[in-house]
Design an enzyme around this catalytic site. Structure first.
Site, short mmCIF file in Angstrom:
data_model
loop_
_atom_site.label_atom_id
_atom_site.label_comp_id
_atom_site.label_asym_id
_atom_site.label_seq_id
_atom_site.Cartn_x
_atom_site.Cartn_y
_atom_site.Cartn_z
N GLY A 158 -20.19 -38.25 -57.79
CA GLY A 158 -20.66 -36.35 -57.26
C GLY A 158 -21.95 -36.49 -56.59
CG ASP A 296 -21.99 -35.99 -61.37
OD1 ASP A 296 -21.90 -36.32 -60.20
OD2 ASP A 296 -21.55 -35.27 -61.59
CG HIS A 297 -26.47 -39.41 -56.83
ND1 HIS A 297 -26.91 -38.28 -56.31
CD2 HIS A 297 -27.00 -40.66 -57.14
CE1 HIS A 297 -28.20 -39.50 -55.74
NE2 HIS A 297 -28.97 -40.50 -56.34
CB SER A 298 -24.25 -33.89 -59.29
OG SER A 298 -23.88 -33.89 -60.92
CE LYS A 299 -30.18 -36.89 -58.63
NZ LYS A 299 -29.29 -37.83 -58.82
#
Ligand SMILES: *[C@@H]1O[C@H](CO)[C@@H](O)[C@H](O)[C@H]1NC(C)=O
Ligand SMILES: *[C@@H]1O[C@H](CO)[C@@H](O)[C@H](O)[C@H]1NC(C)=O
Ligand SMILES: *[C@@H]1O[C@H](CO)[C@@H](O)[C@H](O)[C@H]1NC(C)=O
Ligand SMILES: *[C@@H]1O[C@H](CO)[C@@H](O)[C@H](O)[C@H]1NC(C)=O
Length: 351
Positions: A158, A296-299
């Protein structure tokens, strides 16, 4: 005859600029100028489901909540493509009347260099206005001469992206924040006419490191449409978790944080200080799209309490190694953005 010709072509350019809205700005799914938008690229591996890895959800101020895009993130249409095509299509990157920078700690093709901030994005603006796109996608966006390309490595996890349209004056403030972030500018141009206003941006573009007067900085930013955002930027010299050690305390809110945590490197939920930081573990987007945070790579983070109503999107994971990296968050108290992110938190670890 010749002067006639150039006069009519100038008129044509003028008319086109007003009619087609050629001002540099964030562009929505249909290519129209918008004040801001957010996308949530869905992970390929979800709970009981495998996606294509290129679908995404879209949000702007005209929507009631997340909307599934009819485009794929790697296609020649859609909000991110429409926005970045202002750089790619018009050869705007060769212009001496606009400034641009593409930055990513992990740029396309080139090898990884640890010394830069853990931050990814793109800027394009002229004397009037432009956009700042902040995102979480490694090896993106592509070099200007290549046109818009989406990396296949960016399909698995993500990812999120926030685009905001700002008038020129705001970019002078943004440039100050970038000095703390210390982004790796892999393609950029700060033409001579902008040097007096943006000396530090020119330094970053020339791959030199401007001096800092402290180790972190907060800056209020107002979009072209008057929406308030707050940029938090820390340098590598502020050795702490940005969420716990700074932003939660500064905002005075307990935070639920979505970030990409690798086993053995992750910082646990932390309730030692006045305001707490808790790790999100599972997300549920509309249409029953369910996935674990490790896909999920989102922050991003949201306040735990609805009355605090704050959402931030940014650069850093709650990870040991990233305490020593430059990076930031862009926060908003917009109720639509808050609802969109708070409602998708399915499971988090309390202290
Ligand atoms: C986009 O990605 C999908 C899934 O990997 C792939 O099937 C499709 O061919 C890609 N489209 C473009 C234009 O690259
Ligand atoms: C900008 O580019 C135009 C066209 O290439 C050129 O005529 C002009 O002198 C340039 N201006 C500056 C300040 O470099
Ligand atoms: C962008 O950077 C790459 C890698 O250094 C380089 O090959 C390319 O020529 C650059 N493009 C522009 C327009 O500066
Ligand atoms: C919680 O976070 C603070 C600030 O980053 C840190 O100093 C402290 O050691 C952390 N506590 C635990 C138990 O990890």
């Amino acid at each position: 005859m010749i002067s006639h010709f150039s006069l009519s072509s100038q008129i044509f350019v003028l008319v086109c600029c007003t009619v087609c809205g050629a001002d540099i700005s964030c562009r929505n799914e249909d290519g129209e100028a918008v004040d801001w938008f957010i996308i949530y690229k869905l992970p390929k591996y979800r709970i009981d489901d495998i996606g294509s890895g290129v679908e995404y959800m879209y949000l702007d101020s005209s929507k009631e909540g997340w909307e599934m895009s009819k485009y794929m993130i790697n296609s020649s249409q859609g909000a991110i493509t429409n926005t970045l095509n202002q750089l790619y299509m018009g050869k705007e990157y060769k212009s001496n009347t606009s400034v641009y920078a593409l930055y990513n700690d992990g740029p396309p093709d080139l090898i990884y260099i640890q010394k830069y901030g853990h931050t990814k994005g793109a800027l394009l603006f002229d004397r009037s206005q432009g956009f700042w796109l902040s995102h979480s996608i490694p090896h993106f966006p592509s070099f200007p001469e290549k046109g818009y390309l989406y990396p296949s490595s960016g399909k698995f996890y993500g990812q999120t992206a926030l685009c905001v349209t700002y008038q020129y004056q705001q970019f002078l403030h943004i440039a100050k924040q970038l000095v703390y972030l210390y982004p790796r500018f892999y393609n950029c141009s700060v033409p001579a006419a902008f040097l007096a206003d943006l000396p530090q941006l020119a330094q970053l573009c020339a791959d030199s490191k401007p001096q800092l007067s402290s180790n972190k900085r907060v800056q209020q930013l107002f979009s072209a449409g008057g929406e308030k955002f707050v940029s938090f930027a820390k340098s590598e010299n502020f050795v702490d978790d940005i969420y716990t050690g700074w932003v939660a305390q500064e905002l005075g809110a307990d935070l639920l944080v979505e970030s990409w945590q690798r086993q053995g490197h992750d910082l646990p939920s932390n309730c030692s200080l006045a305001k707490h930081t808790m790790n999100i573990k599972k997300i549920q987007l509309p249409r029953s799209i369910l996935f674990y945070s490790h896909n999920d790579h989102s922050k991003w983070c949201v306040s735990q309490l609805y009355e605090d109503q704050v959402t931030c999107l940014g650069d850093l994971n709650r990870e040991m190694g990233q305490l020593w990296r430059g990076g930031g968050l862009i926060c908003s108290s917009n109720p639509l953005i808050y609802k969109a992110f708070r409602q998708v938190v399915d499971w988090y670890i309390d202290c």
